[in-house]
Design an enzyme around this catalytic site. Structure first.
Site, PDB file in Angstrom:
ATOM      1  CB  ALA A   1     -11.984  -0.796 -10.082  1.00 50.99           C
TER       2      ALA A   1
ATOM      3  CB  SER B   1      -2.536   4.417   2.040  1.00 50.65           C
ATOM      4  OG  SER B   1      -3.361   4.341   0.849  1.00 50.65           O
TER       5      SER B   1
ATOM      6  CG  ASP C   1     -12.134   3.294  -4.313  1.00 50.80           C
ATOM      7  OD1 ASP C   1     -11.178   3.905  -4.038  1.00 50.80           O
ATOM      8  OD2 ASP C   1     -12.392   2.204  -4.021  1.00 50.80           O
TER       9      ASP C   1
ATOM     10  CB  THR D   1      -6.633  -1.894   0.933  1.00 51.15           C
ATOM     11  OG1 THR D   1      -6.586  -1.854  -0.425  1.00 51.15           O
ATOM     12  CG2 THR D   1      -5.653  -2.603   1.699  1.00 51.15           C
TER      13      THR D   1
ATOM     14  CB  SER E   1      -0.871   0.062   1.236  1.00 50.34           C
ATOM     15  OG  SER E   1      -1.520   1.310   1.342  1.00 50.34           O
TER      16      SER E   1
ATOM     17  CE  LYS F   1     -10.808  -0.481  -1.856  1.00 50.51           C
ATOM     18  NZ  LYS F   1     -10.780  -0.060  -3.024  1.00 50.51           N
TER      19      LYS F   1
ATOM     20  CB  ALA G   1     -18.463  -5.691 -14.960  1.00 50.12           C
TER      21      ALA G   1
ATOM     22  CE1 TYR H   1      -0.227   2.615  -7.701  1.00 48.49           C
ATOM     23  CE2 TYR H   1      -2.582   2.618  -7.931  1.00 48.49           C
ATOM     24  CZ  TYR H   1      -1.578   2.498  -7.250  1.00 48.49           C
ATOM     25  OH  TYR H   1      -1.430   1.885  -6.072  1.00 48.49           O
TER      26      TYR H   1
ATOM     27  N   GLY I   1      -3.608   6.950 -13.869  1.00 51.09           N
ATOM     28  CA  GLY I   1      -4.567   6.407 -12.696  1.00 51.09           C
ATOM     29  C   GLY I   1      -3.944   6.811 -11.414  1.00 51.09           C
TER      30      GLY I   1
END
Ligand code: ATR
Length: 288
Positions: free
Chosen positions: A145, A29, A115, A74, A27, A78, A142, A233, A254
């Protein structure tokens, strides 16, 4: 004599937050929030919190009992966070997942999903004049995200959203669940005819990510004015973005979605709506 140290230490009233996941070592974050904490001189900390799924519920309640301000959640937790929350934002309920939990003073858990917000804010910052109402969008994928991107695009007034997914049934189920006539399921692989009047193309699949297969797509027929973006990304410029750029389309990578989705949580827990800058992008991308 006073002792001077070159960094801020925590105090007895520090605000605490973190990211729960399994694993969580990948992560970005902690680095992202850590940058903002240092930049704004905030007495607080944001930690990686590796929690095995079977311990998720107990860990979440413990963090509340330990006085944390909140946590990001995460994969794969989620969806698990949703039933644990006392209250959900409208967008979290519609997306069907929670990535930001805030512990209120009375001990209640408030769940949000940022998000889709991150997706929109990234495009607004990087493609200044973007108008989501200007034409149809094509969304590839689908999964989780995709749900966040679809909810956000519907809320921004997109006139039509064409969803293409390898497993068509999944796209059809999504369109049925959201029950909005603007959602249309189209073929995968994409028929170039589906692109002829499109203003925005979004890849929400994992294709093109480091270690994943390439996204095979024929962009012939896509107007040169259409914006092409990827939620992947790593790499920053995916094959999709390179292909779009080479034929003259504007592209947005991204990384900004990740950075912007973190803003609402940081704002709630630490009291400042932080800025996404080039310096932050460079910092998050640089090796630890
Ligand atoms: P996330 O929550 O990140 O969106 P997900 O729910 O697993 O993850 O969804 C992954 C998306 O990438 C799905 O749209 C998936 O298509 P399927 O629904 O057909 O599985 C898509 N995807 C992953 N690998 C793929 C591949 N090799 N080819 C085509 N689509 C792929």
């Amino acid at each position: 004599m006073t002792t001077r140290i070159p960094y801020r230490t925590l105090s007895g009233t520090s605000r605490l937050a973190g990211v729960m996941g399994w694993p969580v070592s990948h992560s970005k974050s902690p680095r992202l929030h850590g940058y903002w904490l240092a930049k704004y001189g905030i007495d607080g900390s944001y930690m990686p919190l590796p929690v095995e799924p079977e311990n998720f519920q107990a860990a979440l309640i413990s963090l509340r009992n330990l006085g944390f301000s909140g946590v990001n959640v995460t994969v794969p937790q989620k969806e698990m966070a949703m039933p644990e929350c006392d209250e959900l934002s409208d967008r979290a309920r519609r997306i069907g997942a929670v990535n930001t939990v805030t512990f209120s003073k009375d001990g209640r858990l408030w769940g949000d999903n940022t998000d889709g917000f991150g997706f929109i804010e990234n495009l607004r910052q990087e493609a200044a004049n973007i108008d989501f109402t200007s034409g149809p969008a094509v969304v590839l994928g689908a999964g989780g995200a995709s749900r966040a991107v679809l909810v956000a695009l519907l809320d921004e007034g997109s006139p039509e959203i064409r969803i293409a997914n390898r497993t068509r049934k999944r796209a059809e189920d999504l369109a049925k669940e959201f029950n909005d006539p603007r959602l249309k399921v189209v073929d995968w692989p994409l028929d170039p005819k589906s692109l002829s009047d499109v203003a925005l193309v979004v890849n929400t699949t994992s294709l093109g990510m480091v270690g994943q297969p390439k996204l095979e797509i024929n962009l012939d027929g896509l107007p040169k004015s259409a914006l092409v973006t990827d939620i992947v990304y790593a790499p920053l410029i995916t094959d999709l973005l390179a292909q779009a750029k080479a034929r003259g389309n504007p592209v947005v990578d991204g990384l900004g979605m990740l950075l912007h989705q973190a803003r609402p949580g940081f704002h709630r827990w630490f009291g400042i709506d932080p800025e996404v800058t080039q310096e932050l992008r460079d910092f998050v991308l640089s090796p630890d």
